[in-house]
Write a protein that holds these residues in place. Sequence first.
Motif, PDB file in Angstrom:
ATOM      1  N   ALA A 220      60.279   7.985   3.971  1.00 60.32           N
ATOM      2  CA  ALA A 220      61.019   6.230   4.420  1.00 60.32           C
ATOM      3  C   ALA A 220      60.030   4.711   3.250  1.00 60.32           C
ATOM      4  CB  ALA A 220      60.871   5.365   5.912  1.00 60.32           C
ATOM      5  N   GLU A 221      58.479   5.688   3.187  1.00 61.97           N
ATOM      6  CA  GLU A 221      57.472   5.198   2.052  1.00 61.97           C
ATOM      7  C   GLU A 221      57.818   4.915   0.507  1.00 61.97           C
ATOM      8  OE1 GLU A 221      55.433   3.100   3.573  1.00 61.97           O
ATOM      9  OE2 GLU A 221      56.075   3.572   5.428  1.00 61.97           O
ATOM     10  N   LYS A 222      58.519   6.186   0.678  1.00 62.97           N
ATOM     11  CA  LYS A 222      58.973   7.015  -0.782  1.00 62.97           C
ATOM     12  C   LYS A 222      60.137   5.788  -1.536  1.00 62.97           C
ATOM     13  CE  LYS A 222      57.773  11.211  -1.500  1.00 62.97           C
ATOM     14  NZ  LYS A 222      58.136  12.753  -1.681  1.00 62.97           N
ATOM     15  N   GLN A 223      61.177   5.832  -0.584  1.00 64.41           N
ATOM     16  CA  GLN A 223      62.115   4.972  -0.634  1.00 64.41           C
ATOM     17  C   GLN A 223      61.816   2.821  -0.802  1.00 64.41           C
ATOM     18  OE1 GLN A 223      65.075   5.482   2.815  1.00 64.41           O
ATOM     19  NE2 GLN A 223      65.492   7.651   1.317  1.00 64.41           N
ATOM     20  N   ARG A 224      60.913   3.245   0.095  1.00 64.89           N
ATOM     21  CA  ARG A 224      60.660   1.469  -0.190  1.00 64.89           C
ATOM     22  C   ARG A 224      60.361   1.171  -1.668  1.00 64.89           C
ATOM     23  NH1 ARG A 224      56.498   0.050   3.619  1.00 64.89           N
ATOM     24  NH2 ARG A 224      56.383  -1.879   2.260  1.00 64.89           N
ATOM     25  N   VAL A 225      58.962   1.982  -1.837  1.00 60.30           N
ATOM     26  CA  VAL A 225      58.896   1.640  -3.899  1.00 60.30           C
ATOM     27  C   VAL A 225      59.900   2.342  -4.681  1.00 60.30           C
ATOM     28  CG1 VAL A 225      57.062   3.110  -5.279  1.00 60.30           C
ATOM     29  CG2 VAL A 225      56.040   2.111  -3.046  1.00 60.30           C
ATOM     30  N   TRP A 267      52.917   5.969 -13.547  1.00 55.46           N
ATOM     31  CA  TRP A 267      52.660   4.856 -12.579  1.00 55.46           C
ATOM     32  C   TRP A 267      53.340   5.262 -11.674  1.00 55.46           C
ATOM     33  CZ3 TRP A 267      54.559  -1.064 -12.602  1.00 55.46           C
ATOM     34  CH2 TRP A 267      53.550  -1.539 -11.237  1.00 55.46           C
ATOM     35  N   ILE A 268      54.586   5.267 -11.026  1.00 57.33           N
ATOM     36  CA  ILE A 268      55.305   5.545 -10.409  1.00 57.33           C
ATOM     37  C   ILE A 268      55.193   7.454  -9.708  1.00 57.33           C
ATOM     38  CG2 ILE A 268      57.749   6.569 -11.449  1.00 57.33           C
ATOM     39  CD1 ILE A 268      58.885   5.093  -8.680  1.00 57.33           C
ATOM     40  N   ARG A 269      54.775   8.079 -10.634  1.00 61.32           N
ATOM     41  CA  ARG A 269      54.578   9.186  -9.914  1.00 61.32           C
ATOM     42  C   ARG A 269      53.044   8.821  -9.041  1.00 61.32           C
ATOM     43  NH1 ARG A 269      54.116  11.520 -14.366  1.00 61.32           N
ATOM     44  NH2 ARG A 269      51.382  11.544 -14.725  1.00 61.32           N
ATOM     45  N   ARG A 270      52.209   8.647  -9.495  1.00 64.11           N
ATOM     46  CA  ARG A 270      50.864   8.259  -8.985  1.00 64.11           C
ATOM     47  C   ARG A 270      50.731   7.547  -7.060  1.00 64.11           C
ATOM     48  NH1 ARG A 270      49.169   7.801 -14.676  1.00 64.11           N
ATOM     49  NH2 ARG A 270      49.350   5.224 -14.002  1.00 64.11           N
ATOM     50  N   ILE A 271      52.063   6.452  -7.135  1.00 68.92           N
ATOM     51  CA  ILE A 271      51.756   6.385  -6.275  1.00 68.92           C
ATOM     52  C   ILE A 271      52.396   6.989  -5.267  1.00 68.92           C
ATOM     53  CG2 ILE A 271      52.674   4.280  -5.371  1.00 68.92           C
ATOM     54  CD1 ILE A 271      53.021   2.991  -7.958  1.00 68.92           C
ATOM     55  N   THR A 272      53.282   7.765  -5.853  1.00 64.97           N
ATOM     56  CA  THR A 272      54.498   8.993  -5.161  1.00 64.97           C
ATOM     57  C   THR A 272      52.942   9.972  -4.244  1.00 64.97           C
ATOM     58  OG1 THR A 272      56.181   8.741  -6.052  1.00 64.97           O
ATOM     59  CG2 THR A 272      56.042  10.361  -4.489  1.00 64.97           C
ATOM     60  N   GLU A 273      52.837  10.012  -5.117  1.00 61.67           N
ATOM     61  CA  GLU A 273      51.566  11.010  -4.929  1.00 61.67           C
ATOM     62  C   GLU A 273      50.528  10.435  -3.607  1.00 61.67           C
ATOM     63  OE1 GLU A 273      49.421  12.218  -8.743  1.00 61.67           O
ATOM     64  OE2 GLU A 273      51.294  14.147  -9.064  1.00 61.67           O
ATOM     65  N   ALA A 274      50.513   9.313  -4.050  1.00 58.54           N
ATOM     66  CA  ALA A 274      49.303   8.843  -3.034  1.00 58.54           C
ATOM     67  C   ALA A 274      50.031   8.238  -1.852  1.00 58.54           C
ATOM     68  CB  ALA A 274      48.636   7.228  -3.373  1.00 58.54           C
ATOM     69  N   ILE A 275      51.060   8.669  -1.578  1.00 52.42           N
ATOM     70  CA  ILE A 275      51.877   8.721  -0.137  1.00 52.42           C
ATOM     71  C   ILE A 275      52.312   9.483   0.135  1.00 52.42           C
ATOM     72  CG2 ILE A 275      54.448   7.894  -0.061  1.00 52.42           C
ATOM     73  CD1 ILE A 275      54.781   5.707  -1.304  1.00 52.42           C
ATOM     74  N   GLU A 276      52.573  10.365  -0.433  1.00 53.39           N
ATOM     75  CA  GLU A 276      52.202  11.906   0.178  1.00 53.39           C
ATOM     76  C   GLU A 276      51.364  12.399   0.541  1.00 53.39           C
ATOM     77  OE1 GLU A 276      54.021  14.020  -3.176  1.00 53.39           O
ATOM     78  OE2 GLU A 276      55.778  13.510  -2.597  1.00 53.39           O
ATOM     79  N   ASN A 277      49.603  11.488   0.528  1.00 51.98           N
ATOM     80  CA  ASN A 277      49.279  12.006   1.175  1.00 51.98           C
ATOM     81  C   ASN A 277      48.481  11.069   2.731  1.00 51.98           C
ATOM     82  OD1 ASN A 277      48.368  13.606  -0.821  1.00 51.98           O
ATOM     83  ND2 ASN A 277      46.944  12.175  -2.097  1.00 51.98           N
ATOM     84  N   GLY A 278      49.456  10.651   2.535  1.00 47.23           N
ATOM     85  CA  GLY A 278      49.827  10.251   3.995  1.00 47.23           C
ATOM     86  C   GLY A 278      49.533   8.065   3.812  1.00 47.23           C
ATOM     87  N   LEU A 279      49.465   7.725   2.680  1.00 47.87           N
ATOM     88  CA  LEU A 279      49.063   6.512   2.808  1.00 47.87           C
ATOM     89  C   LEU A 279      50.958   5.653   2.726  1.00 47.87           C
ATOM     90  CD1 LEU A 279      46.834   5.866   0.081  1.00 47.87           C
ATOM     91  CD2 LEU A 279      46.083   5.769   2.498  1.00 47.87           C
ATOM     92  N   THR A 280      50.254   4.257   3.541  1.00 51.68           N
ATOM     93  CA  THR A 280      52.068   3.044   3.430  1.00 51.68           C
ATOM     94  C   THR A 280      52.611   3.165   2.359  1.00 51.68           C
ATOM     95  OG1 THR A 280      50.628   1.261   3.047  1.00 51.68           O
ATOM     96  CG2 THR A 280      51.825   2.282   5.649  1.00 51.68           C
ATOM     97  N   ALA A 281      53.365   2.495   1.442  1.00 48.69           N
ATOM     98  CA  ALA A 281      53.696   2.003   0.109  1.00 48.69           C
ATOM     99  C   ALA A 281      53.281   1.127  -0.362  1.00 48.69           C
ATOM    100  CB  ALA A 281      54.867   1.731   0.600  1.00 48.69           C
ATOM    101  N   GLU A 282      51.891   0.008   0.371  1.00 51.35           N
ATOM    102  CA  GLU A 282      51.618  -1.275  -0.082  1.00 51.35           C
ATOM    103  C   GLU A 282      50.077  -0.766  -0.065  1.00 51.35           C
ATOM    104  OE1 GLU A 282      54.451  -2.893   2.711  1.00 51.35           O
ATOM    105  OE2 GLU A 282      53.417  -1.114   2.536  1.00 51.35           O
TER     106      GLU A 282
END
Length: 760
Positions: A220-225, A267-282
């Motif tokens: 869900a966080e990935k979809q939001r981003v 840029w979007i790839r690095r944000i997605t990787e951070a989400i996969e590590n457990g962070l929210t989109a924000e």
Amino acid sequence: MNAPARVSAGVAARDILRRLHEVMASRSSAQAKLNRVVNIIARSLSSEVCSIYLLRDGVLELFATHGLKQSSVHVTRMAIGEGLVGHIAANKEPLNLAEAAAHPDFAYKPETGEELYHSFAGVPIIRQEISVGVVCVQHVDPRDYDDIEIEALQTVAMVLSELISAAGLIDERSISGVRAHEGPLRLEGLPLVDGIGRGRAVHHQPRIVVEQTVAEDVDAEKQRVSHAFQVMRGQIDDMLGKAEFAAPGDHDDILETYKMFAYDEGWIRRITEAIENGLTAEAAIERVQMKTRRRLREAKDPFFAERLHDLDDLSNRLLRIVSGQLGTAAELGLRRDTILLARNLGPAELLEYDRRYLKGVVLEEGSATAHVIIIARAMGVPVLGQVKDIRAQIADGDPLVLDAGRGLVFVRPQDAVVQQFTEQIAARARRQAEYAKLVDKPARTVCGTDVSLQINAGLRSDLPQLDTSGADGIGLFRTEFQFLVSATLPRRERQTRLYQSVLEAAGDRPVTFRTVDIGGDKAVPYVSQAGREENPAMGYRALRLALGREGLMKVQARALLDAAAGRTLNVMFPMVSEPWEFDAARALVEEQRRMLGERGRPVPDHVRYGAMFEVPALAEVLPELLERVDFLSVGTNDLFQFLFAADRSHPLLAERYDWLSISALRFLKRIVDAADRAGKPVTVCGEMGGRPLAAMALFALGYRRVSITPAGVGPVKAMVRSLDLQALKPEFDGWLSAGRNMRAALEGWAEMHGVALPLR
């Protein structure tokens, strides 16, 4: 002792976040949660010590530790800036040391028992842009922590910010933004775009606080981003399509570079990787923004510093979209005359404001070469930069008076200041009306001596001022601006179009193109430089770099020759230090001219070659240089900082040397006398020629051409038309020979003889 096992990237981050999520969800007390957190971090990073310091009553207090003496908890305290922990809080930057005691800010606290430990790493805990604490780790063996370990700590700090806020452990007084002053204030800053303005203060961007850092549903966080990226890119495409920015202009390269960042898949790839590590989109957006900011700042490169502003702009825009929080002041709309306040602005954000109500901008950061400054100059918006603690000292709605040219902003001004501002506006309008009457009149002294007043330019937006100022031509067109705002080397066709537009705007009036002056403190990403320069102003830049990167200079030479086909091309080379450098540069341009001719391409009817006199050593070989050049231009800005060994950008040195000192004027006389003997025209390009009193001295020395800012043409022409140069010259020569105070002597003579000088 064996080195500890280093944390692995994704596994460690996910594991730490999972455990911290369990801690935050538990029903235990805040203190118990912090005690568990330090144990988790110490084990995850294989460190003997992990400590958390929180800001309480203005000082950093040890709240929890694993490895140090428990008796020091709530006992050990450090001021902001004191010790390594205070250093981190003050600078809001991570610290990574193999030997902590070697750092100049190291402060030993005997009650903690930390003397056993050598290595140290720590990161700030940030809440609403304020350091509210520090989390740090220590190890008994000297070692640097890996980047992935520092990143893990920064992720922990984000979660801790949420935890301590929810637990009421944040020192609200430290982040409440209580102003140090309620009455009138006079704040100083760096003039970036000249002008004056009055209006109510509006903060560009409300603080966006990431309230939840640990993701419940990664998909869900990935979809939001992904959705936020689509919205942001649509906003930028709409903005680029606006009528006033669709036509060619100086903003072309700036906005295209900005769009390139917005569409960067990395840029979007690095944000997605951070989400996969457990962070929210924000939290992922903020985390990647922090990491990128840190790396670009470490580069210590002016180009990357400006890219940092663009990336901050885009990250903040994306964060607002994904969080659904309140937008910028531009999105809410301005309703009255406004002075905009911001830490920094991206070019696109400035373009979103209603120009009818935007009367000025005040920035906490900002630099003269930032993209937003080029846009602001084109919009005619005055900008003042490097004004500290804006948010703490100015509230939304506060009345402001901005005088960007003098580097001042008056906050909640007294009636006397407002009255002075009103009179200043009226006086400026009267002066401008008087100068407008001189536009079509010659710059001729009372005694009949003609001088040439030309303008300095570098942007398309400067060109209309050729007509409005009544200038005789462009004495210095700085070609490097096009190079500085582009992410790649500007293509020859694009350079040619710019130079053609300059020549067309000038018509029959002369234009002198200075070849590109980049390198040093004007670094660009597509030209590699050998390491960081300690003194970039005197480093590998300008003609030195161009001769070493012949491909760059050949492309520019072709573009200049193509643009001036069938005309006269005036080209000069910057920072010539030896005659052979001029010879080499001239030969390179002539080679391109010959090649174009052999291919049947049209070329200029005539090419005139000149040199910039900026390096004092050139005085010793001036006769040899004058034999080679068609004209000479004296660049007083660089020349005087080299002559006086004083960095003109240094705030403590900027006023230490005087253009009208005996040494400066005698040096300038030496140059003009040599040029006259050789029969070569010489022009002064720089701020000195645009100040009426200093221009008066230049004409008394024998100079007859100056190239100045467009705003300086009117005041200097008014001075010239009231000056009896024949009466001044013998007096001036006597003062120069006797070593008089030249500024006082000139001011006294001007007052006695009715010379028109604007009030200082």
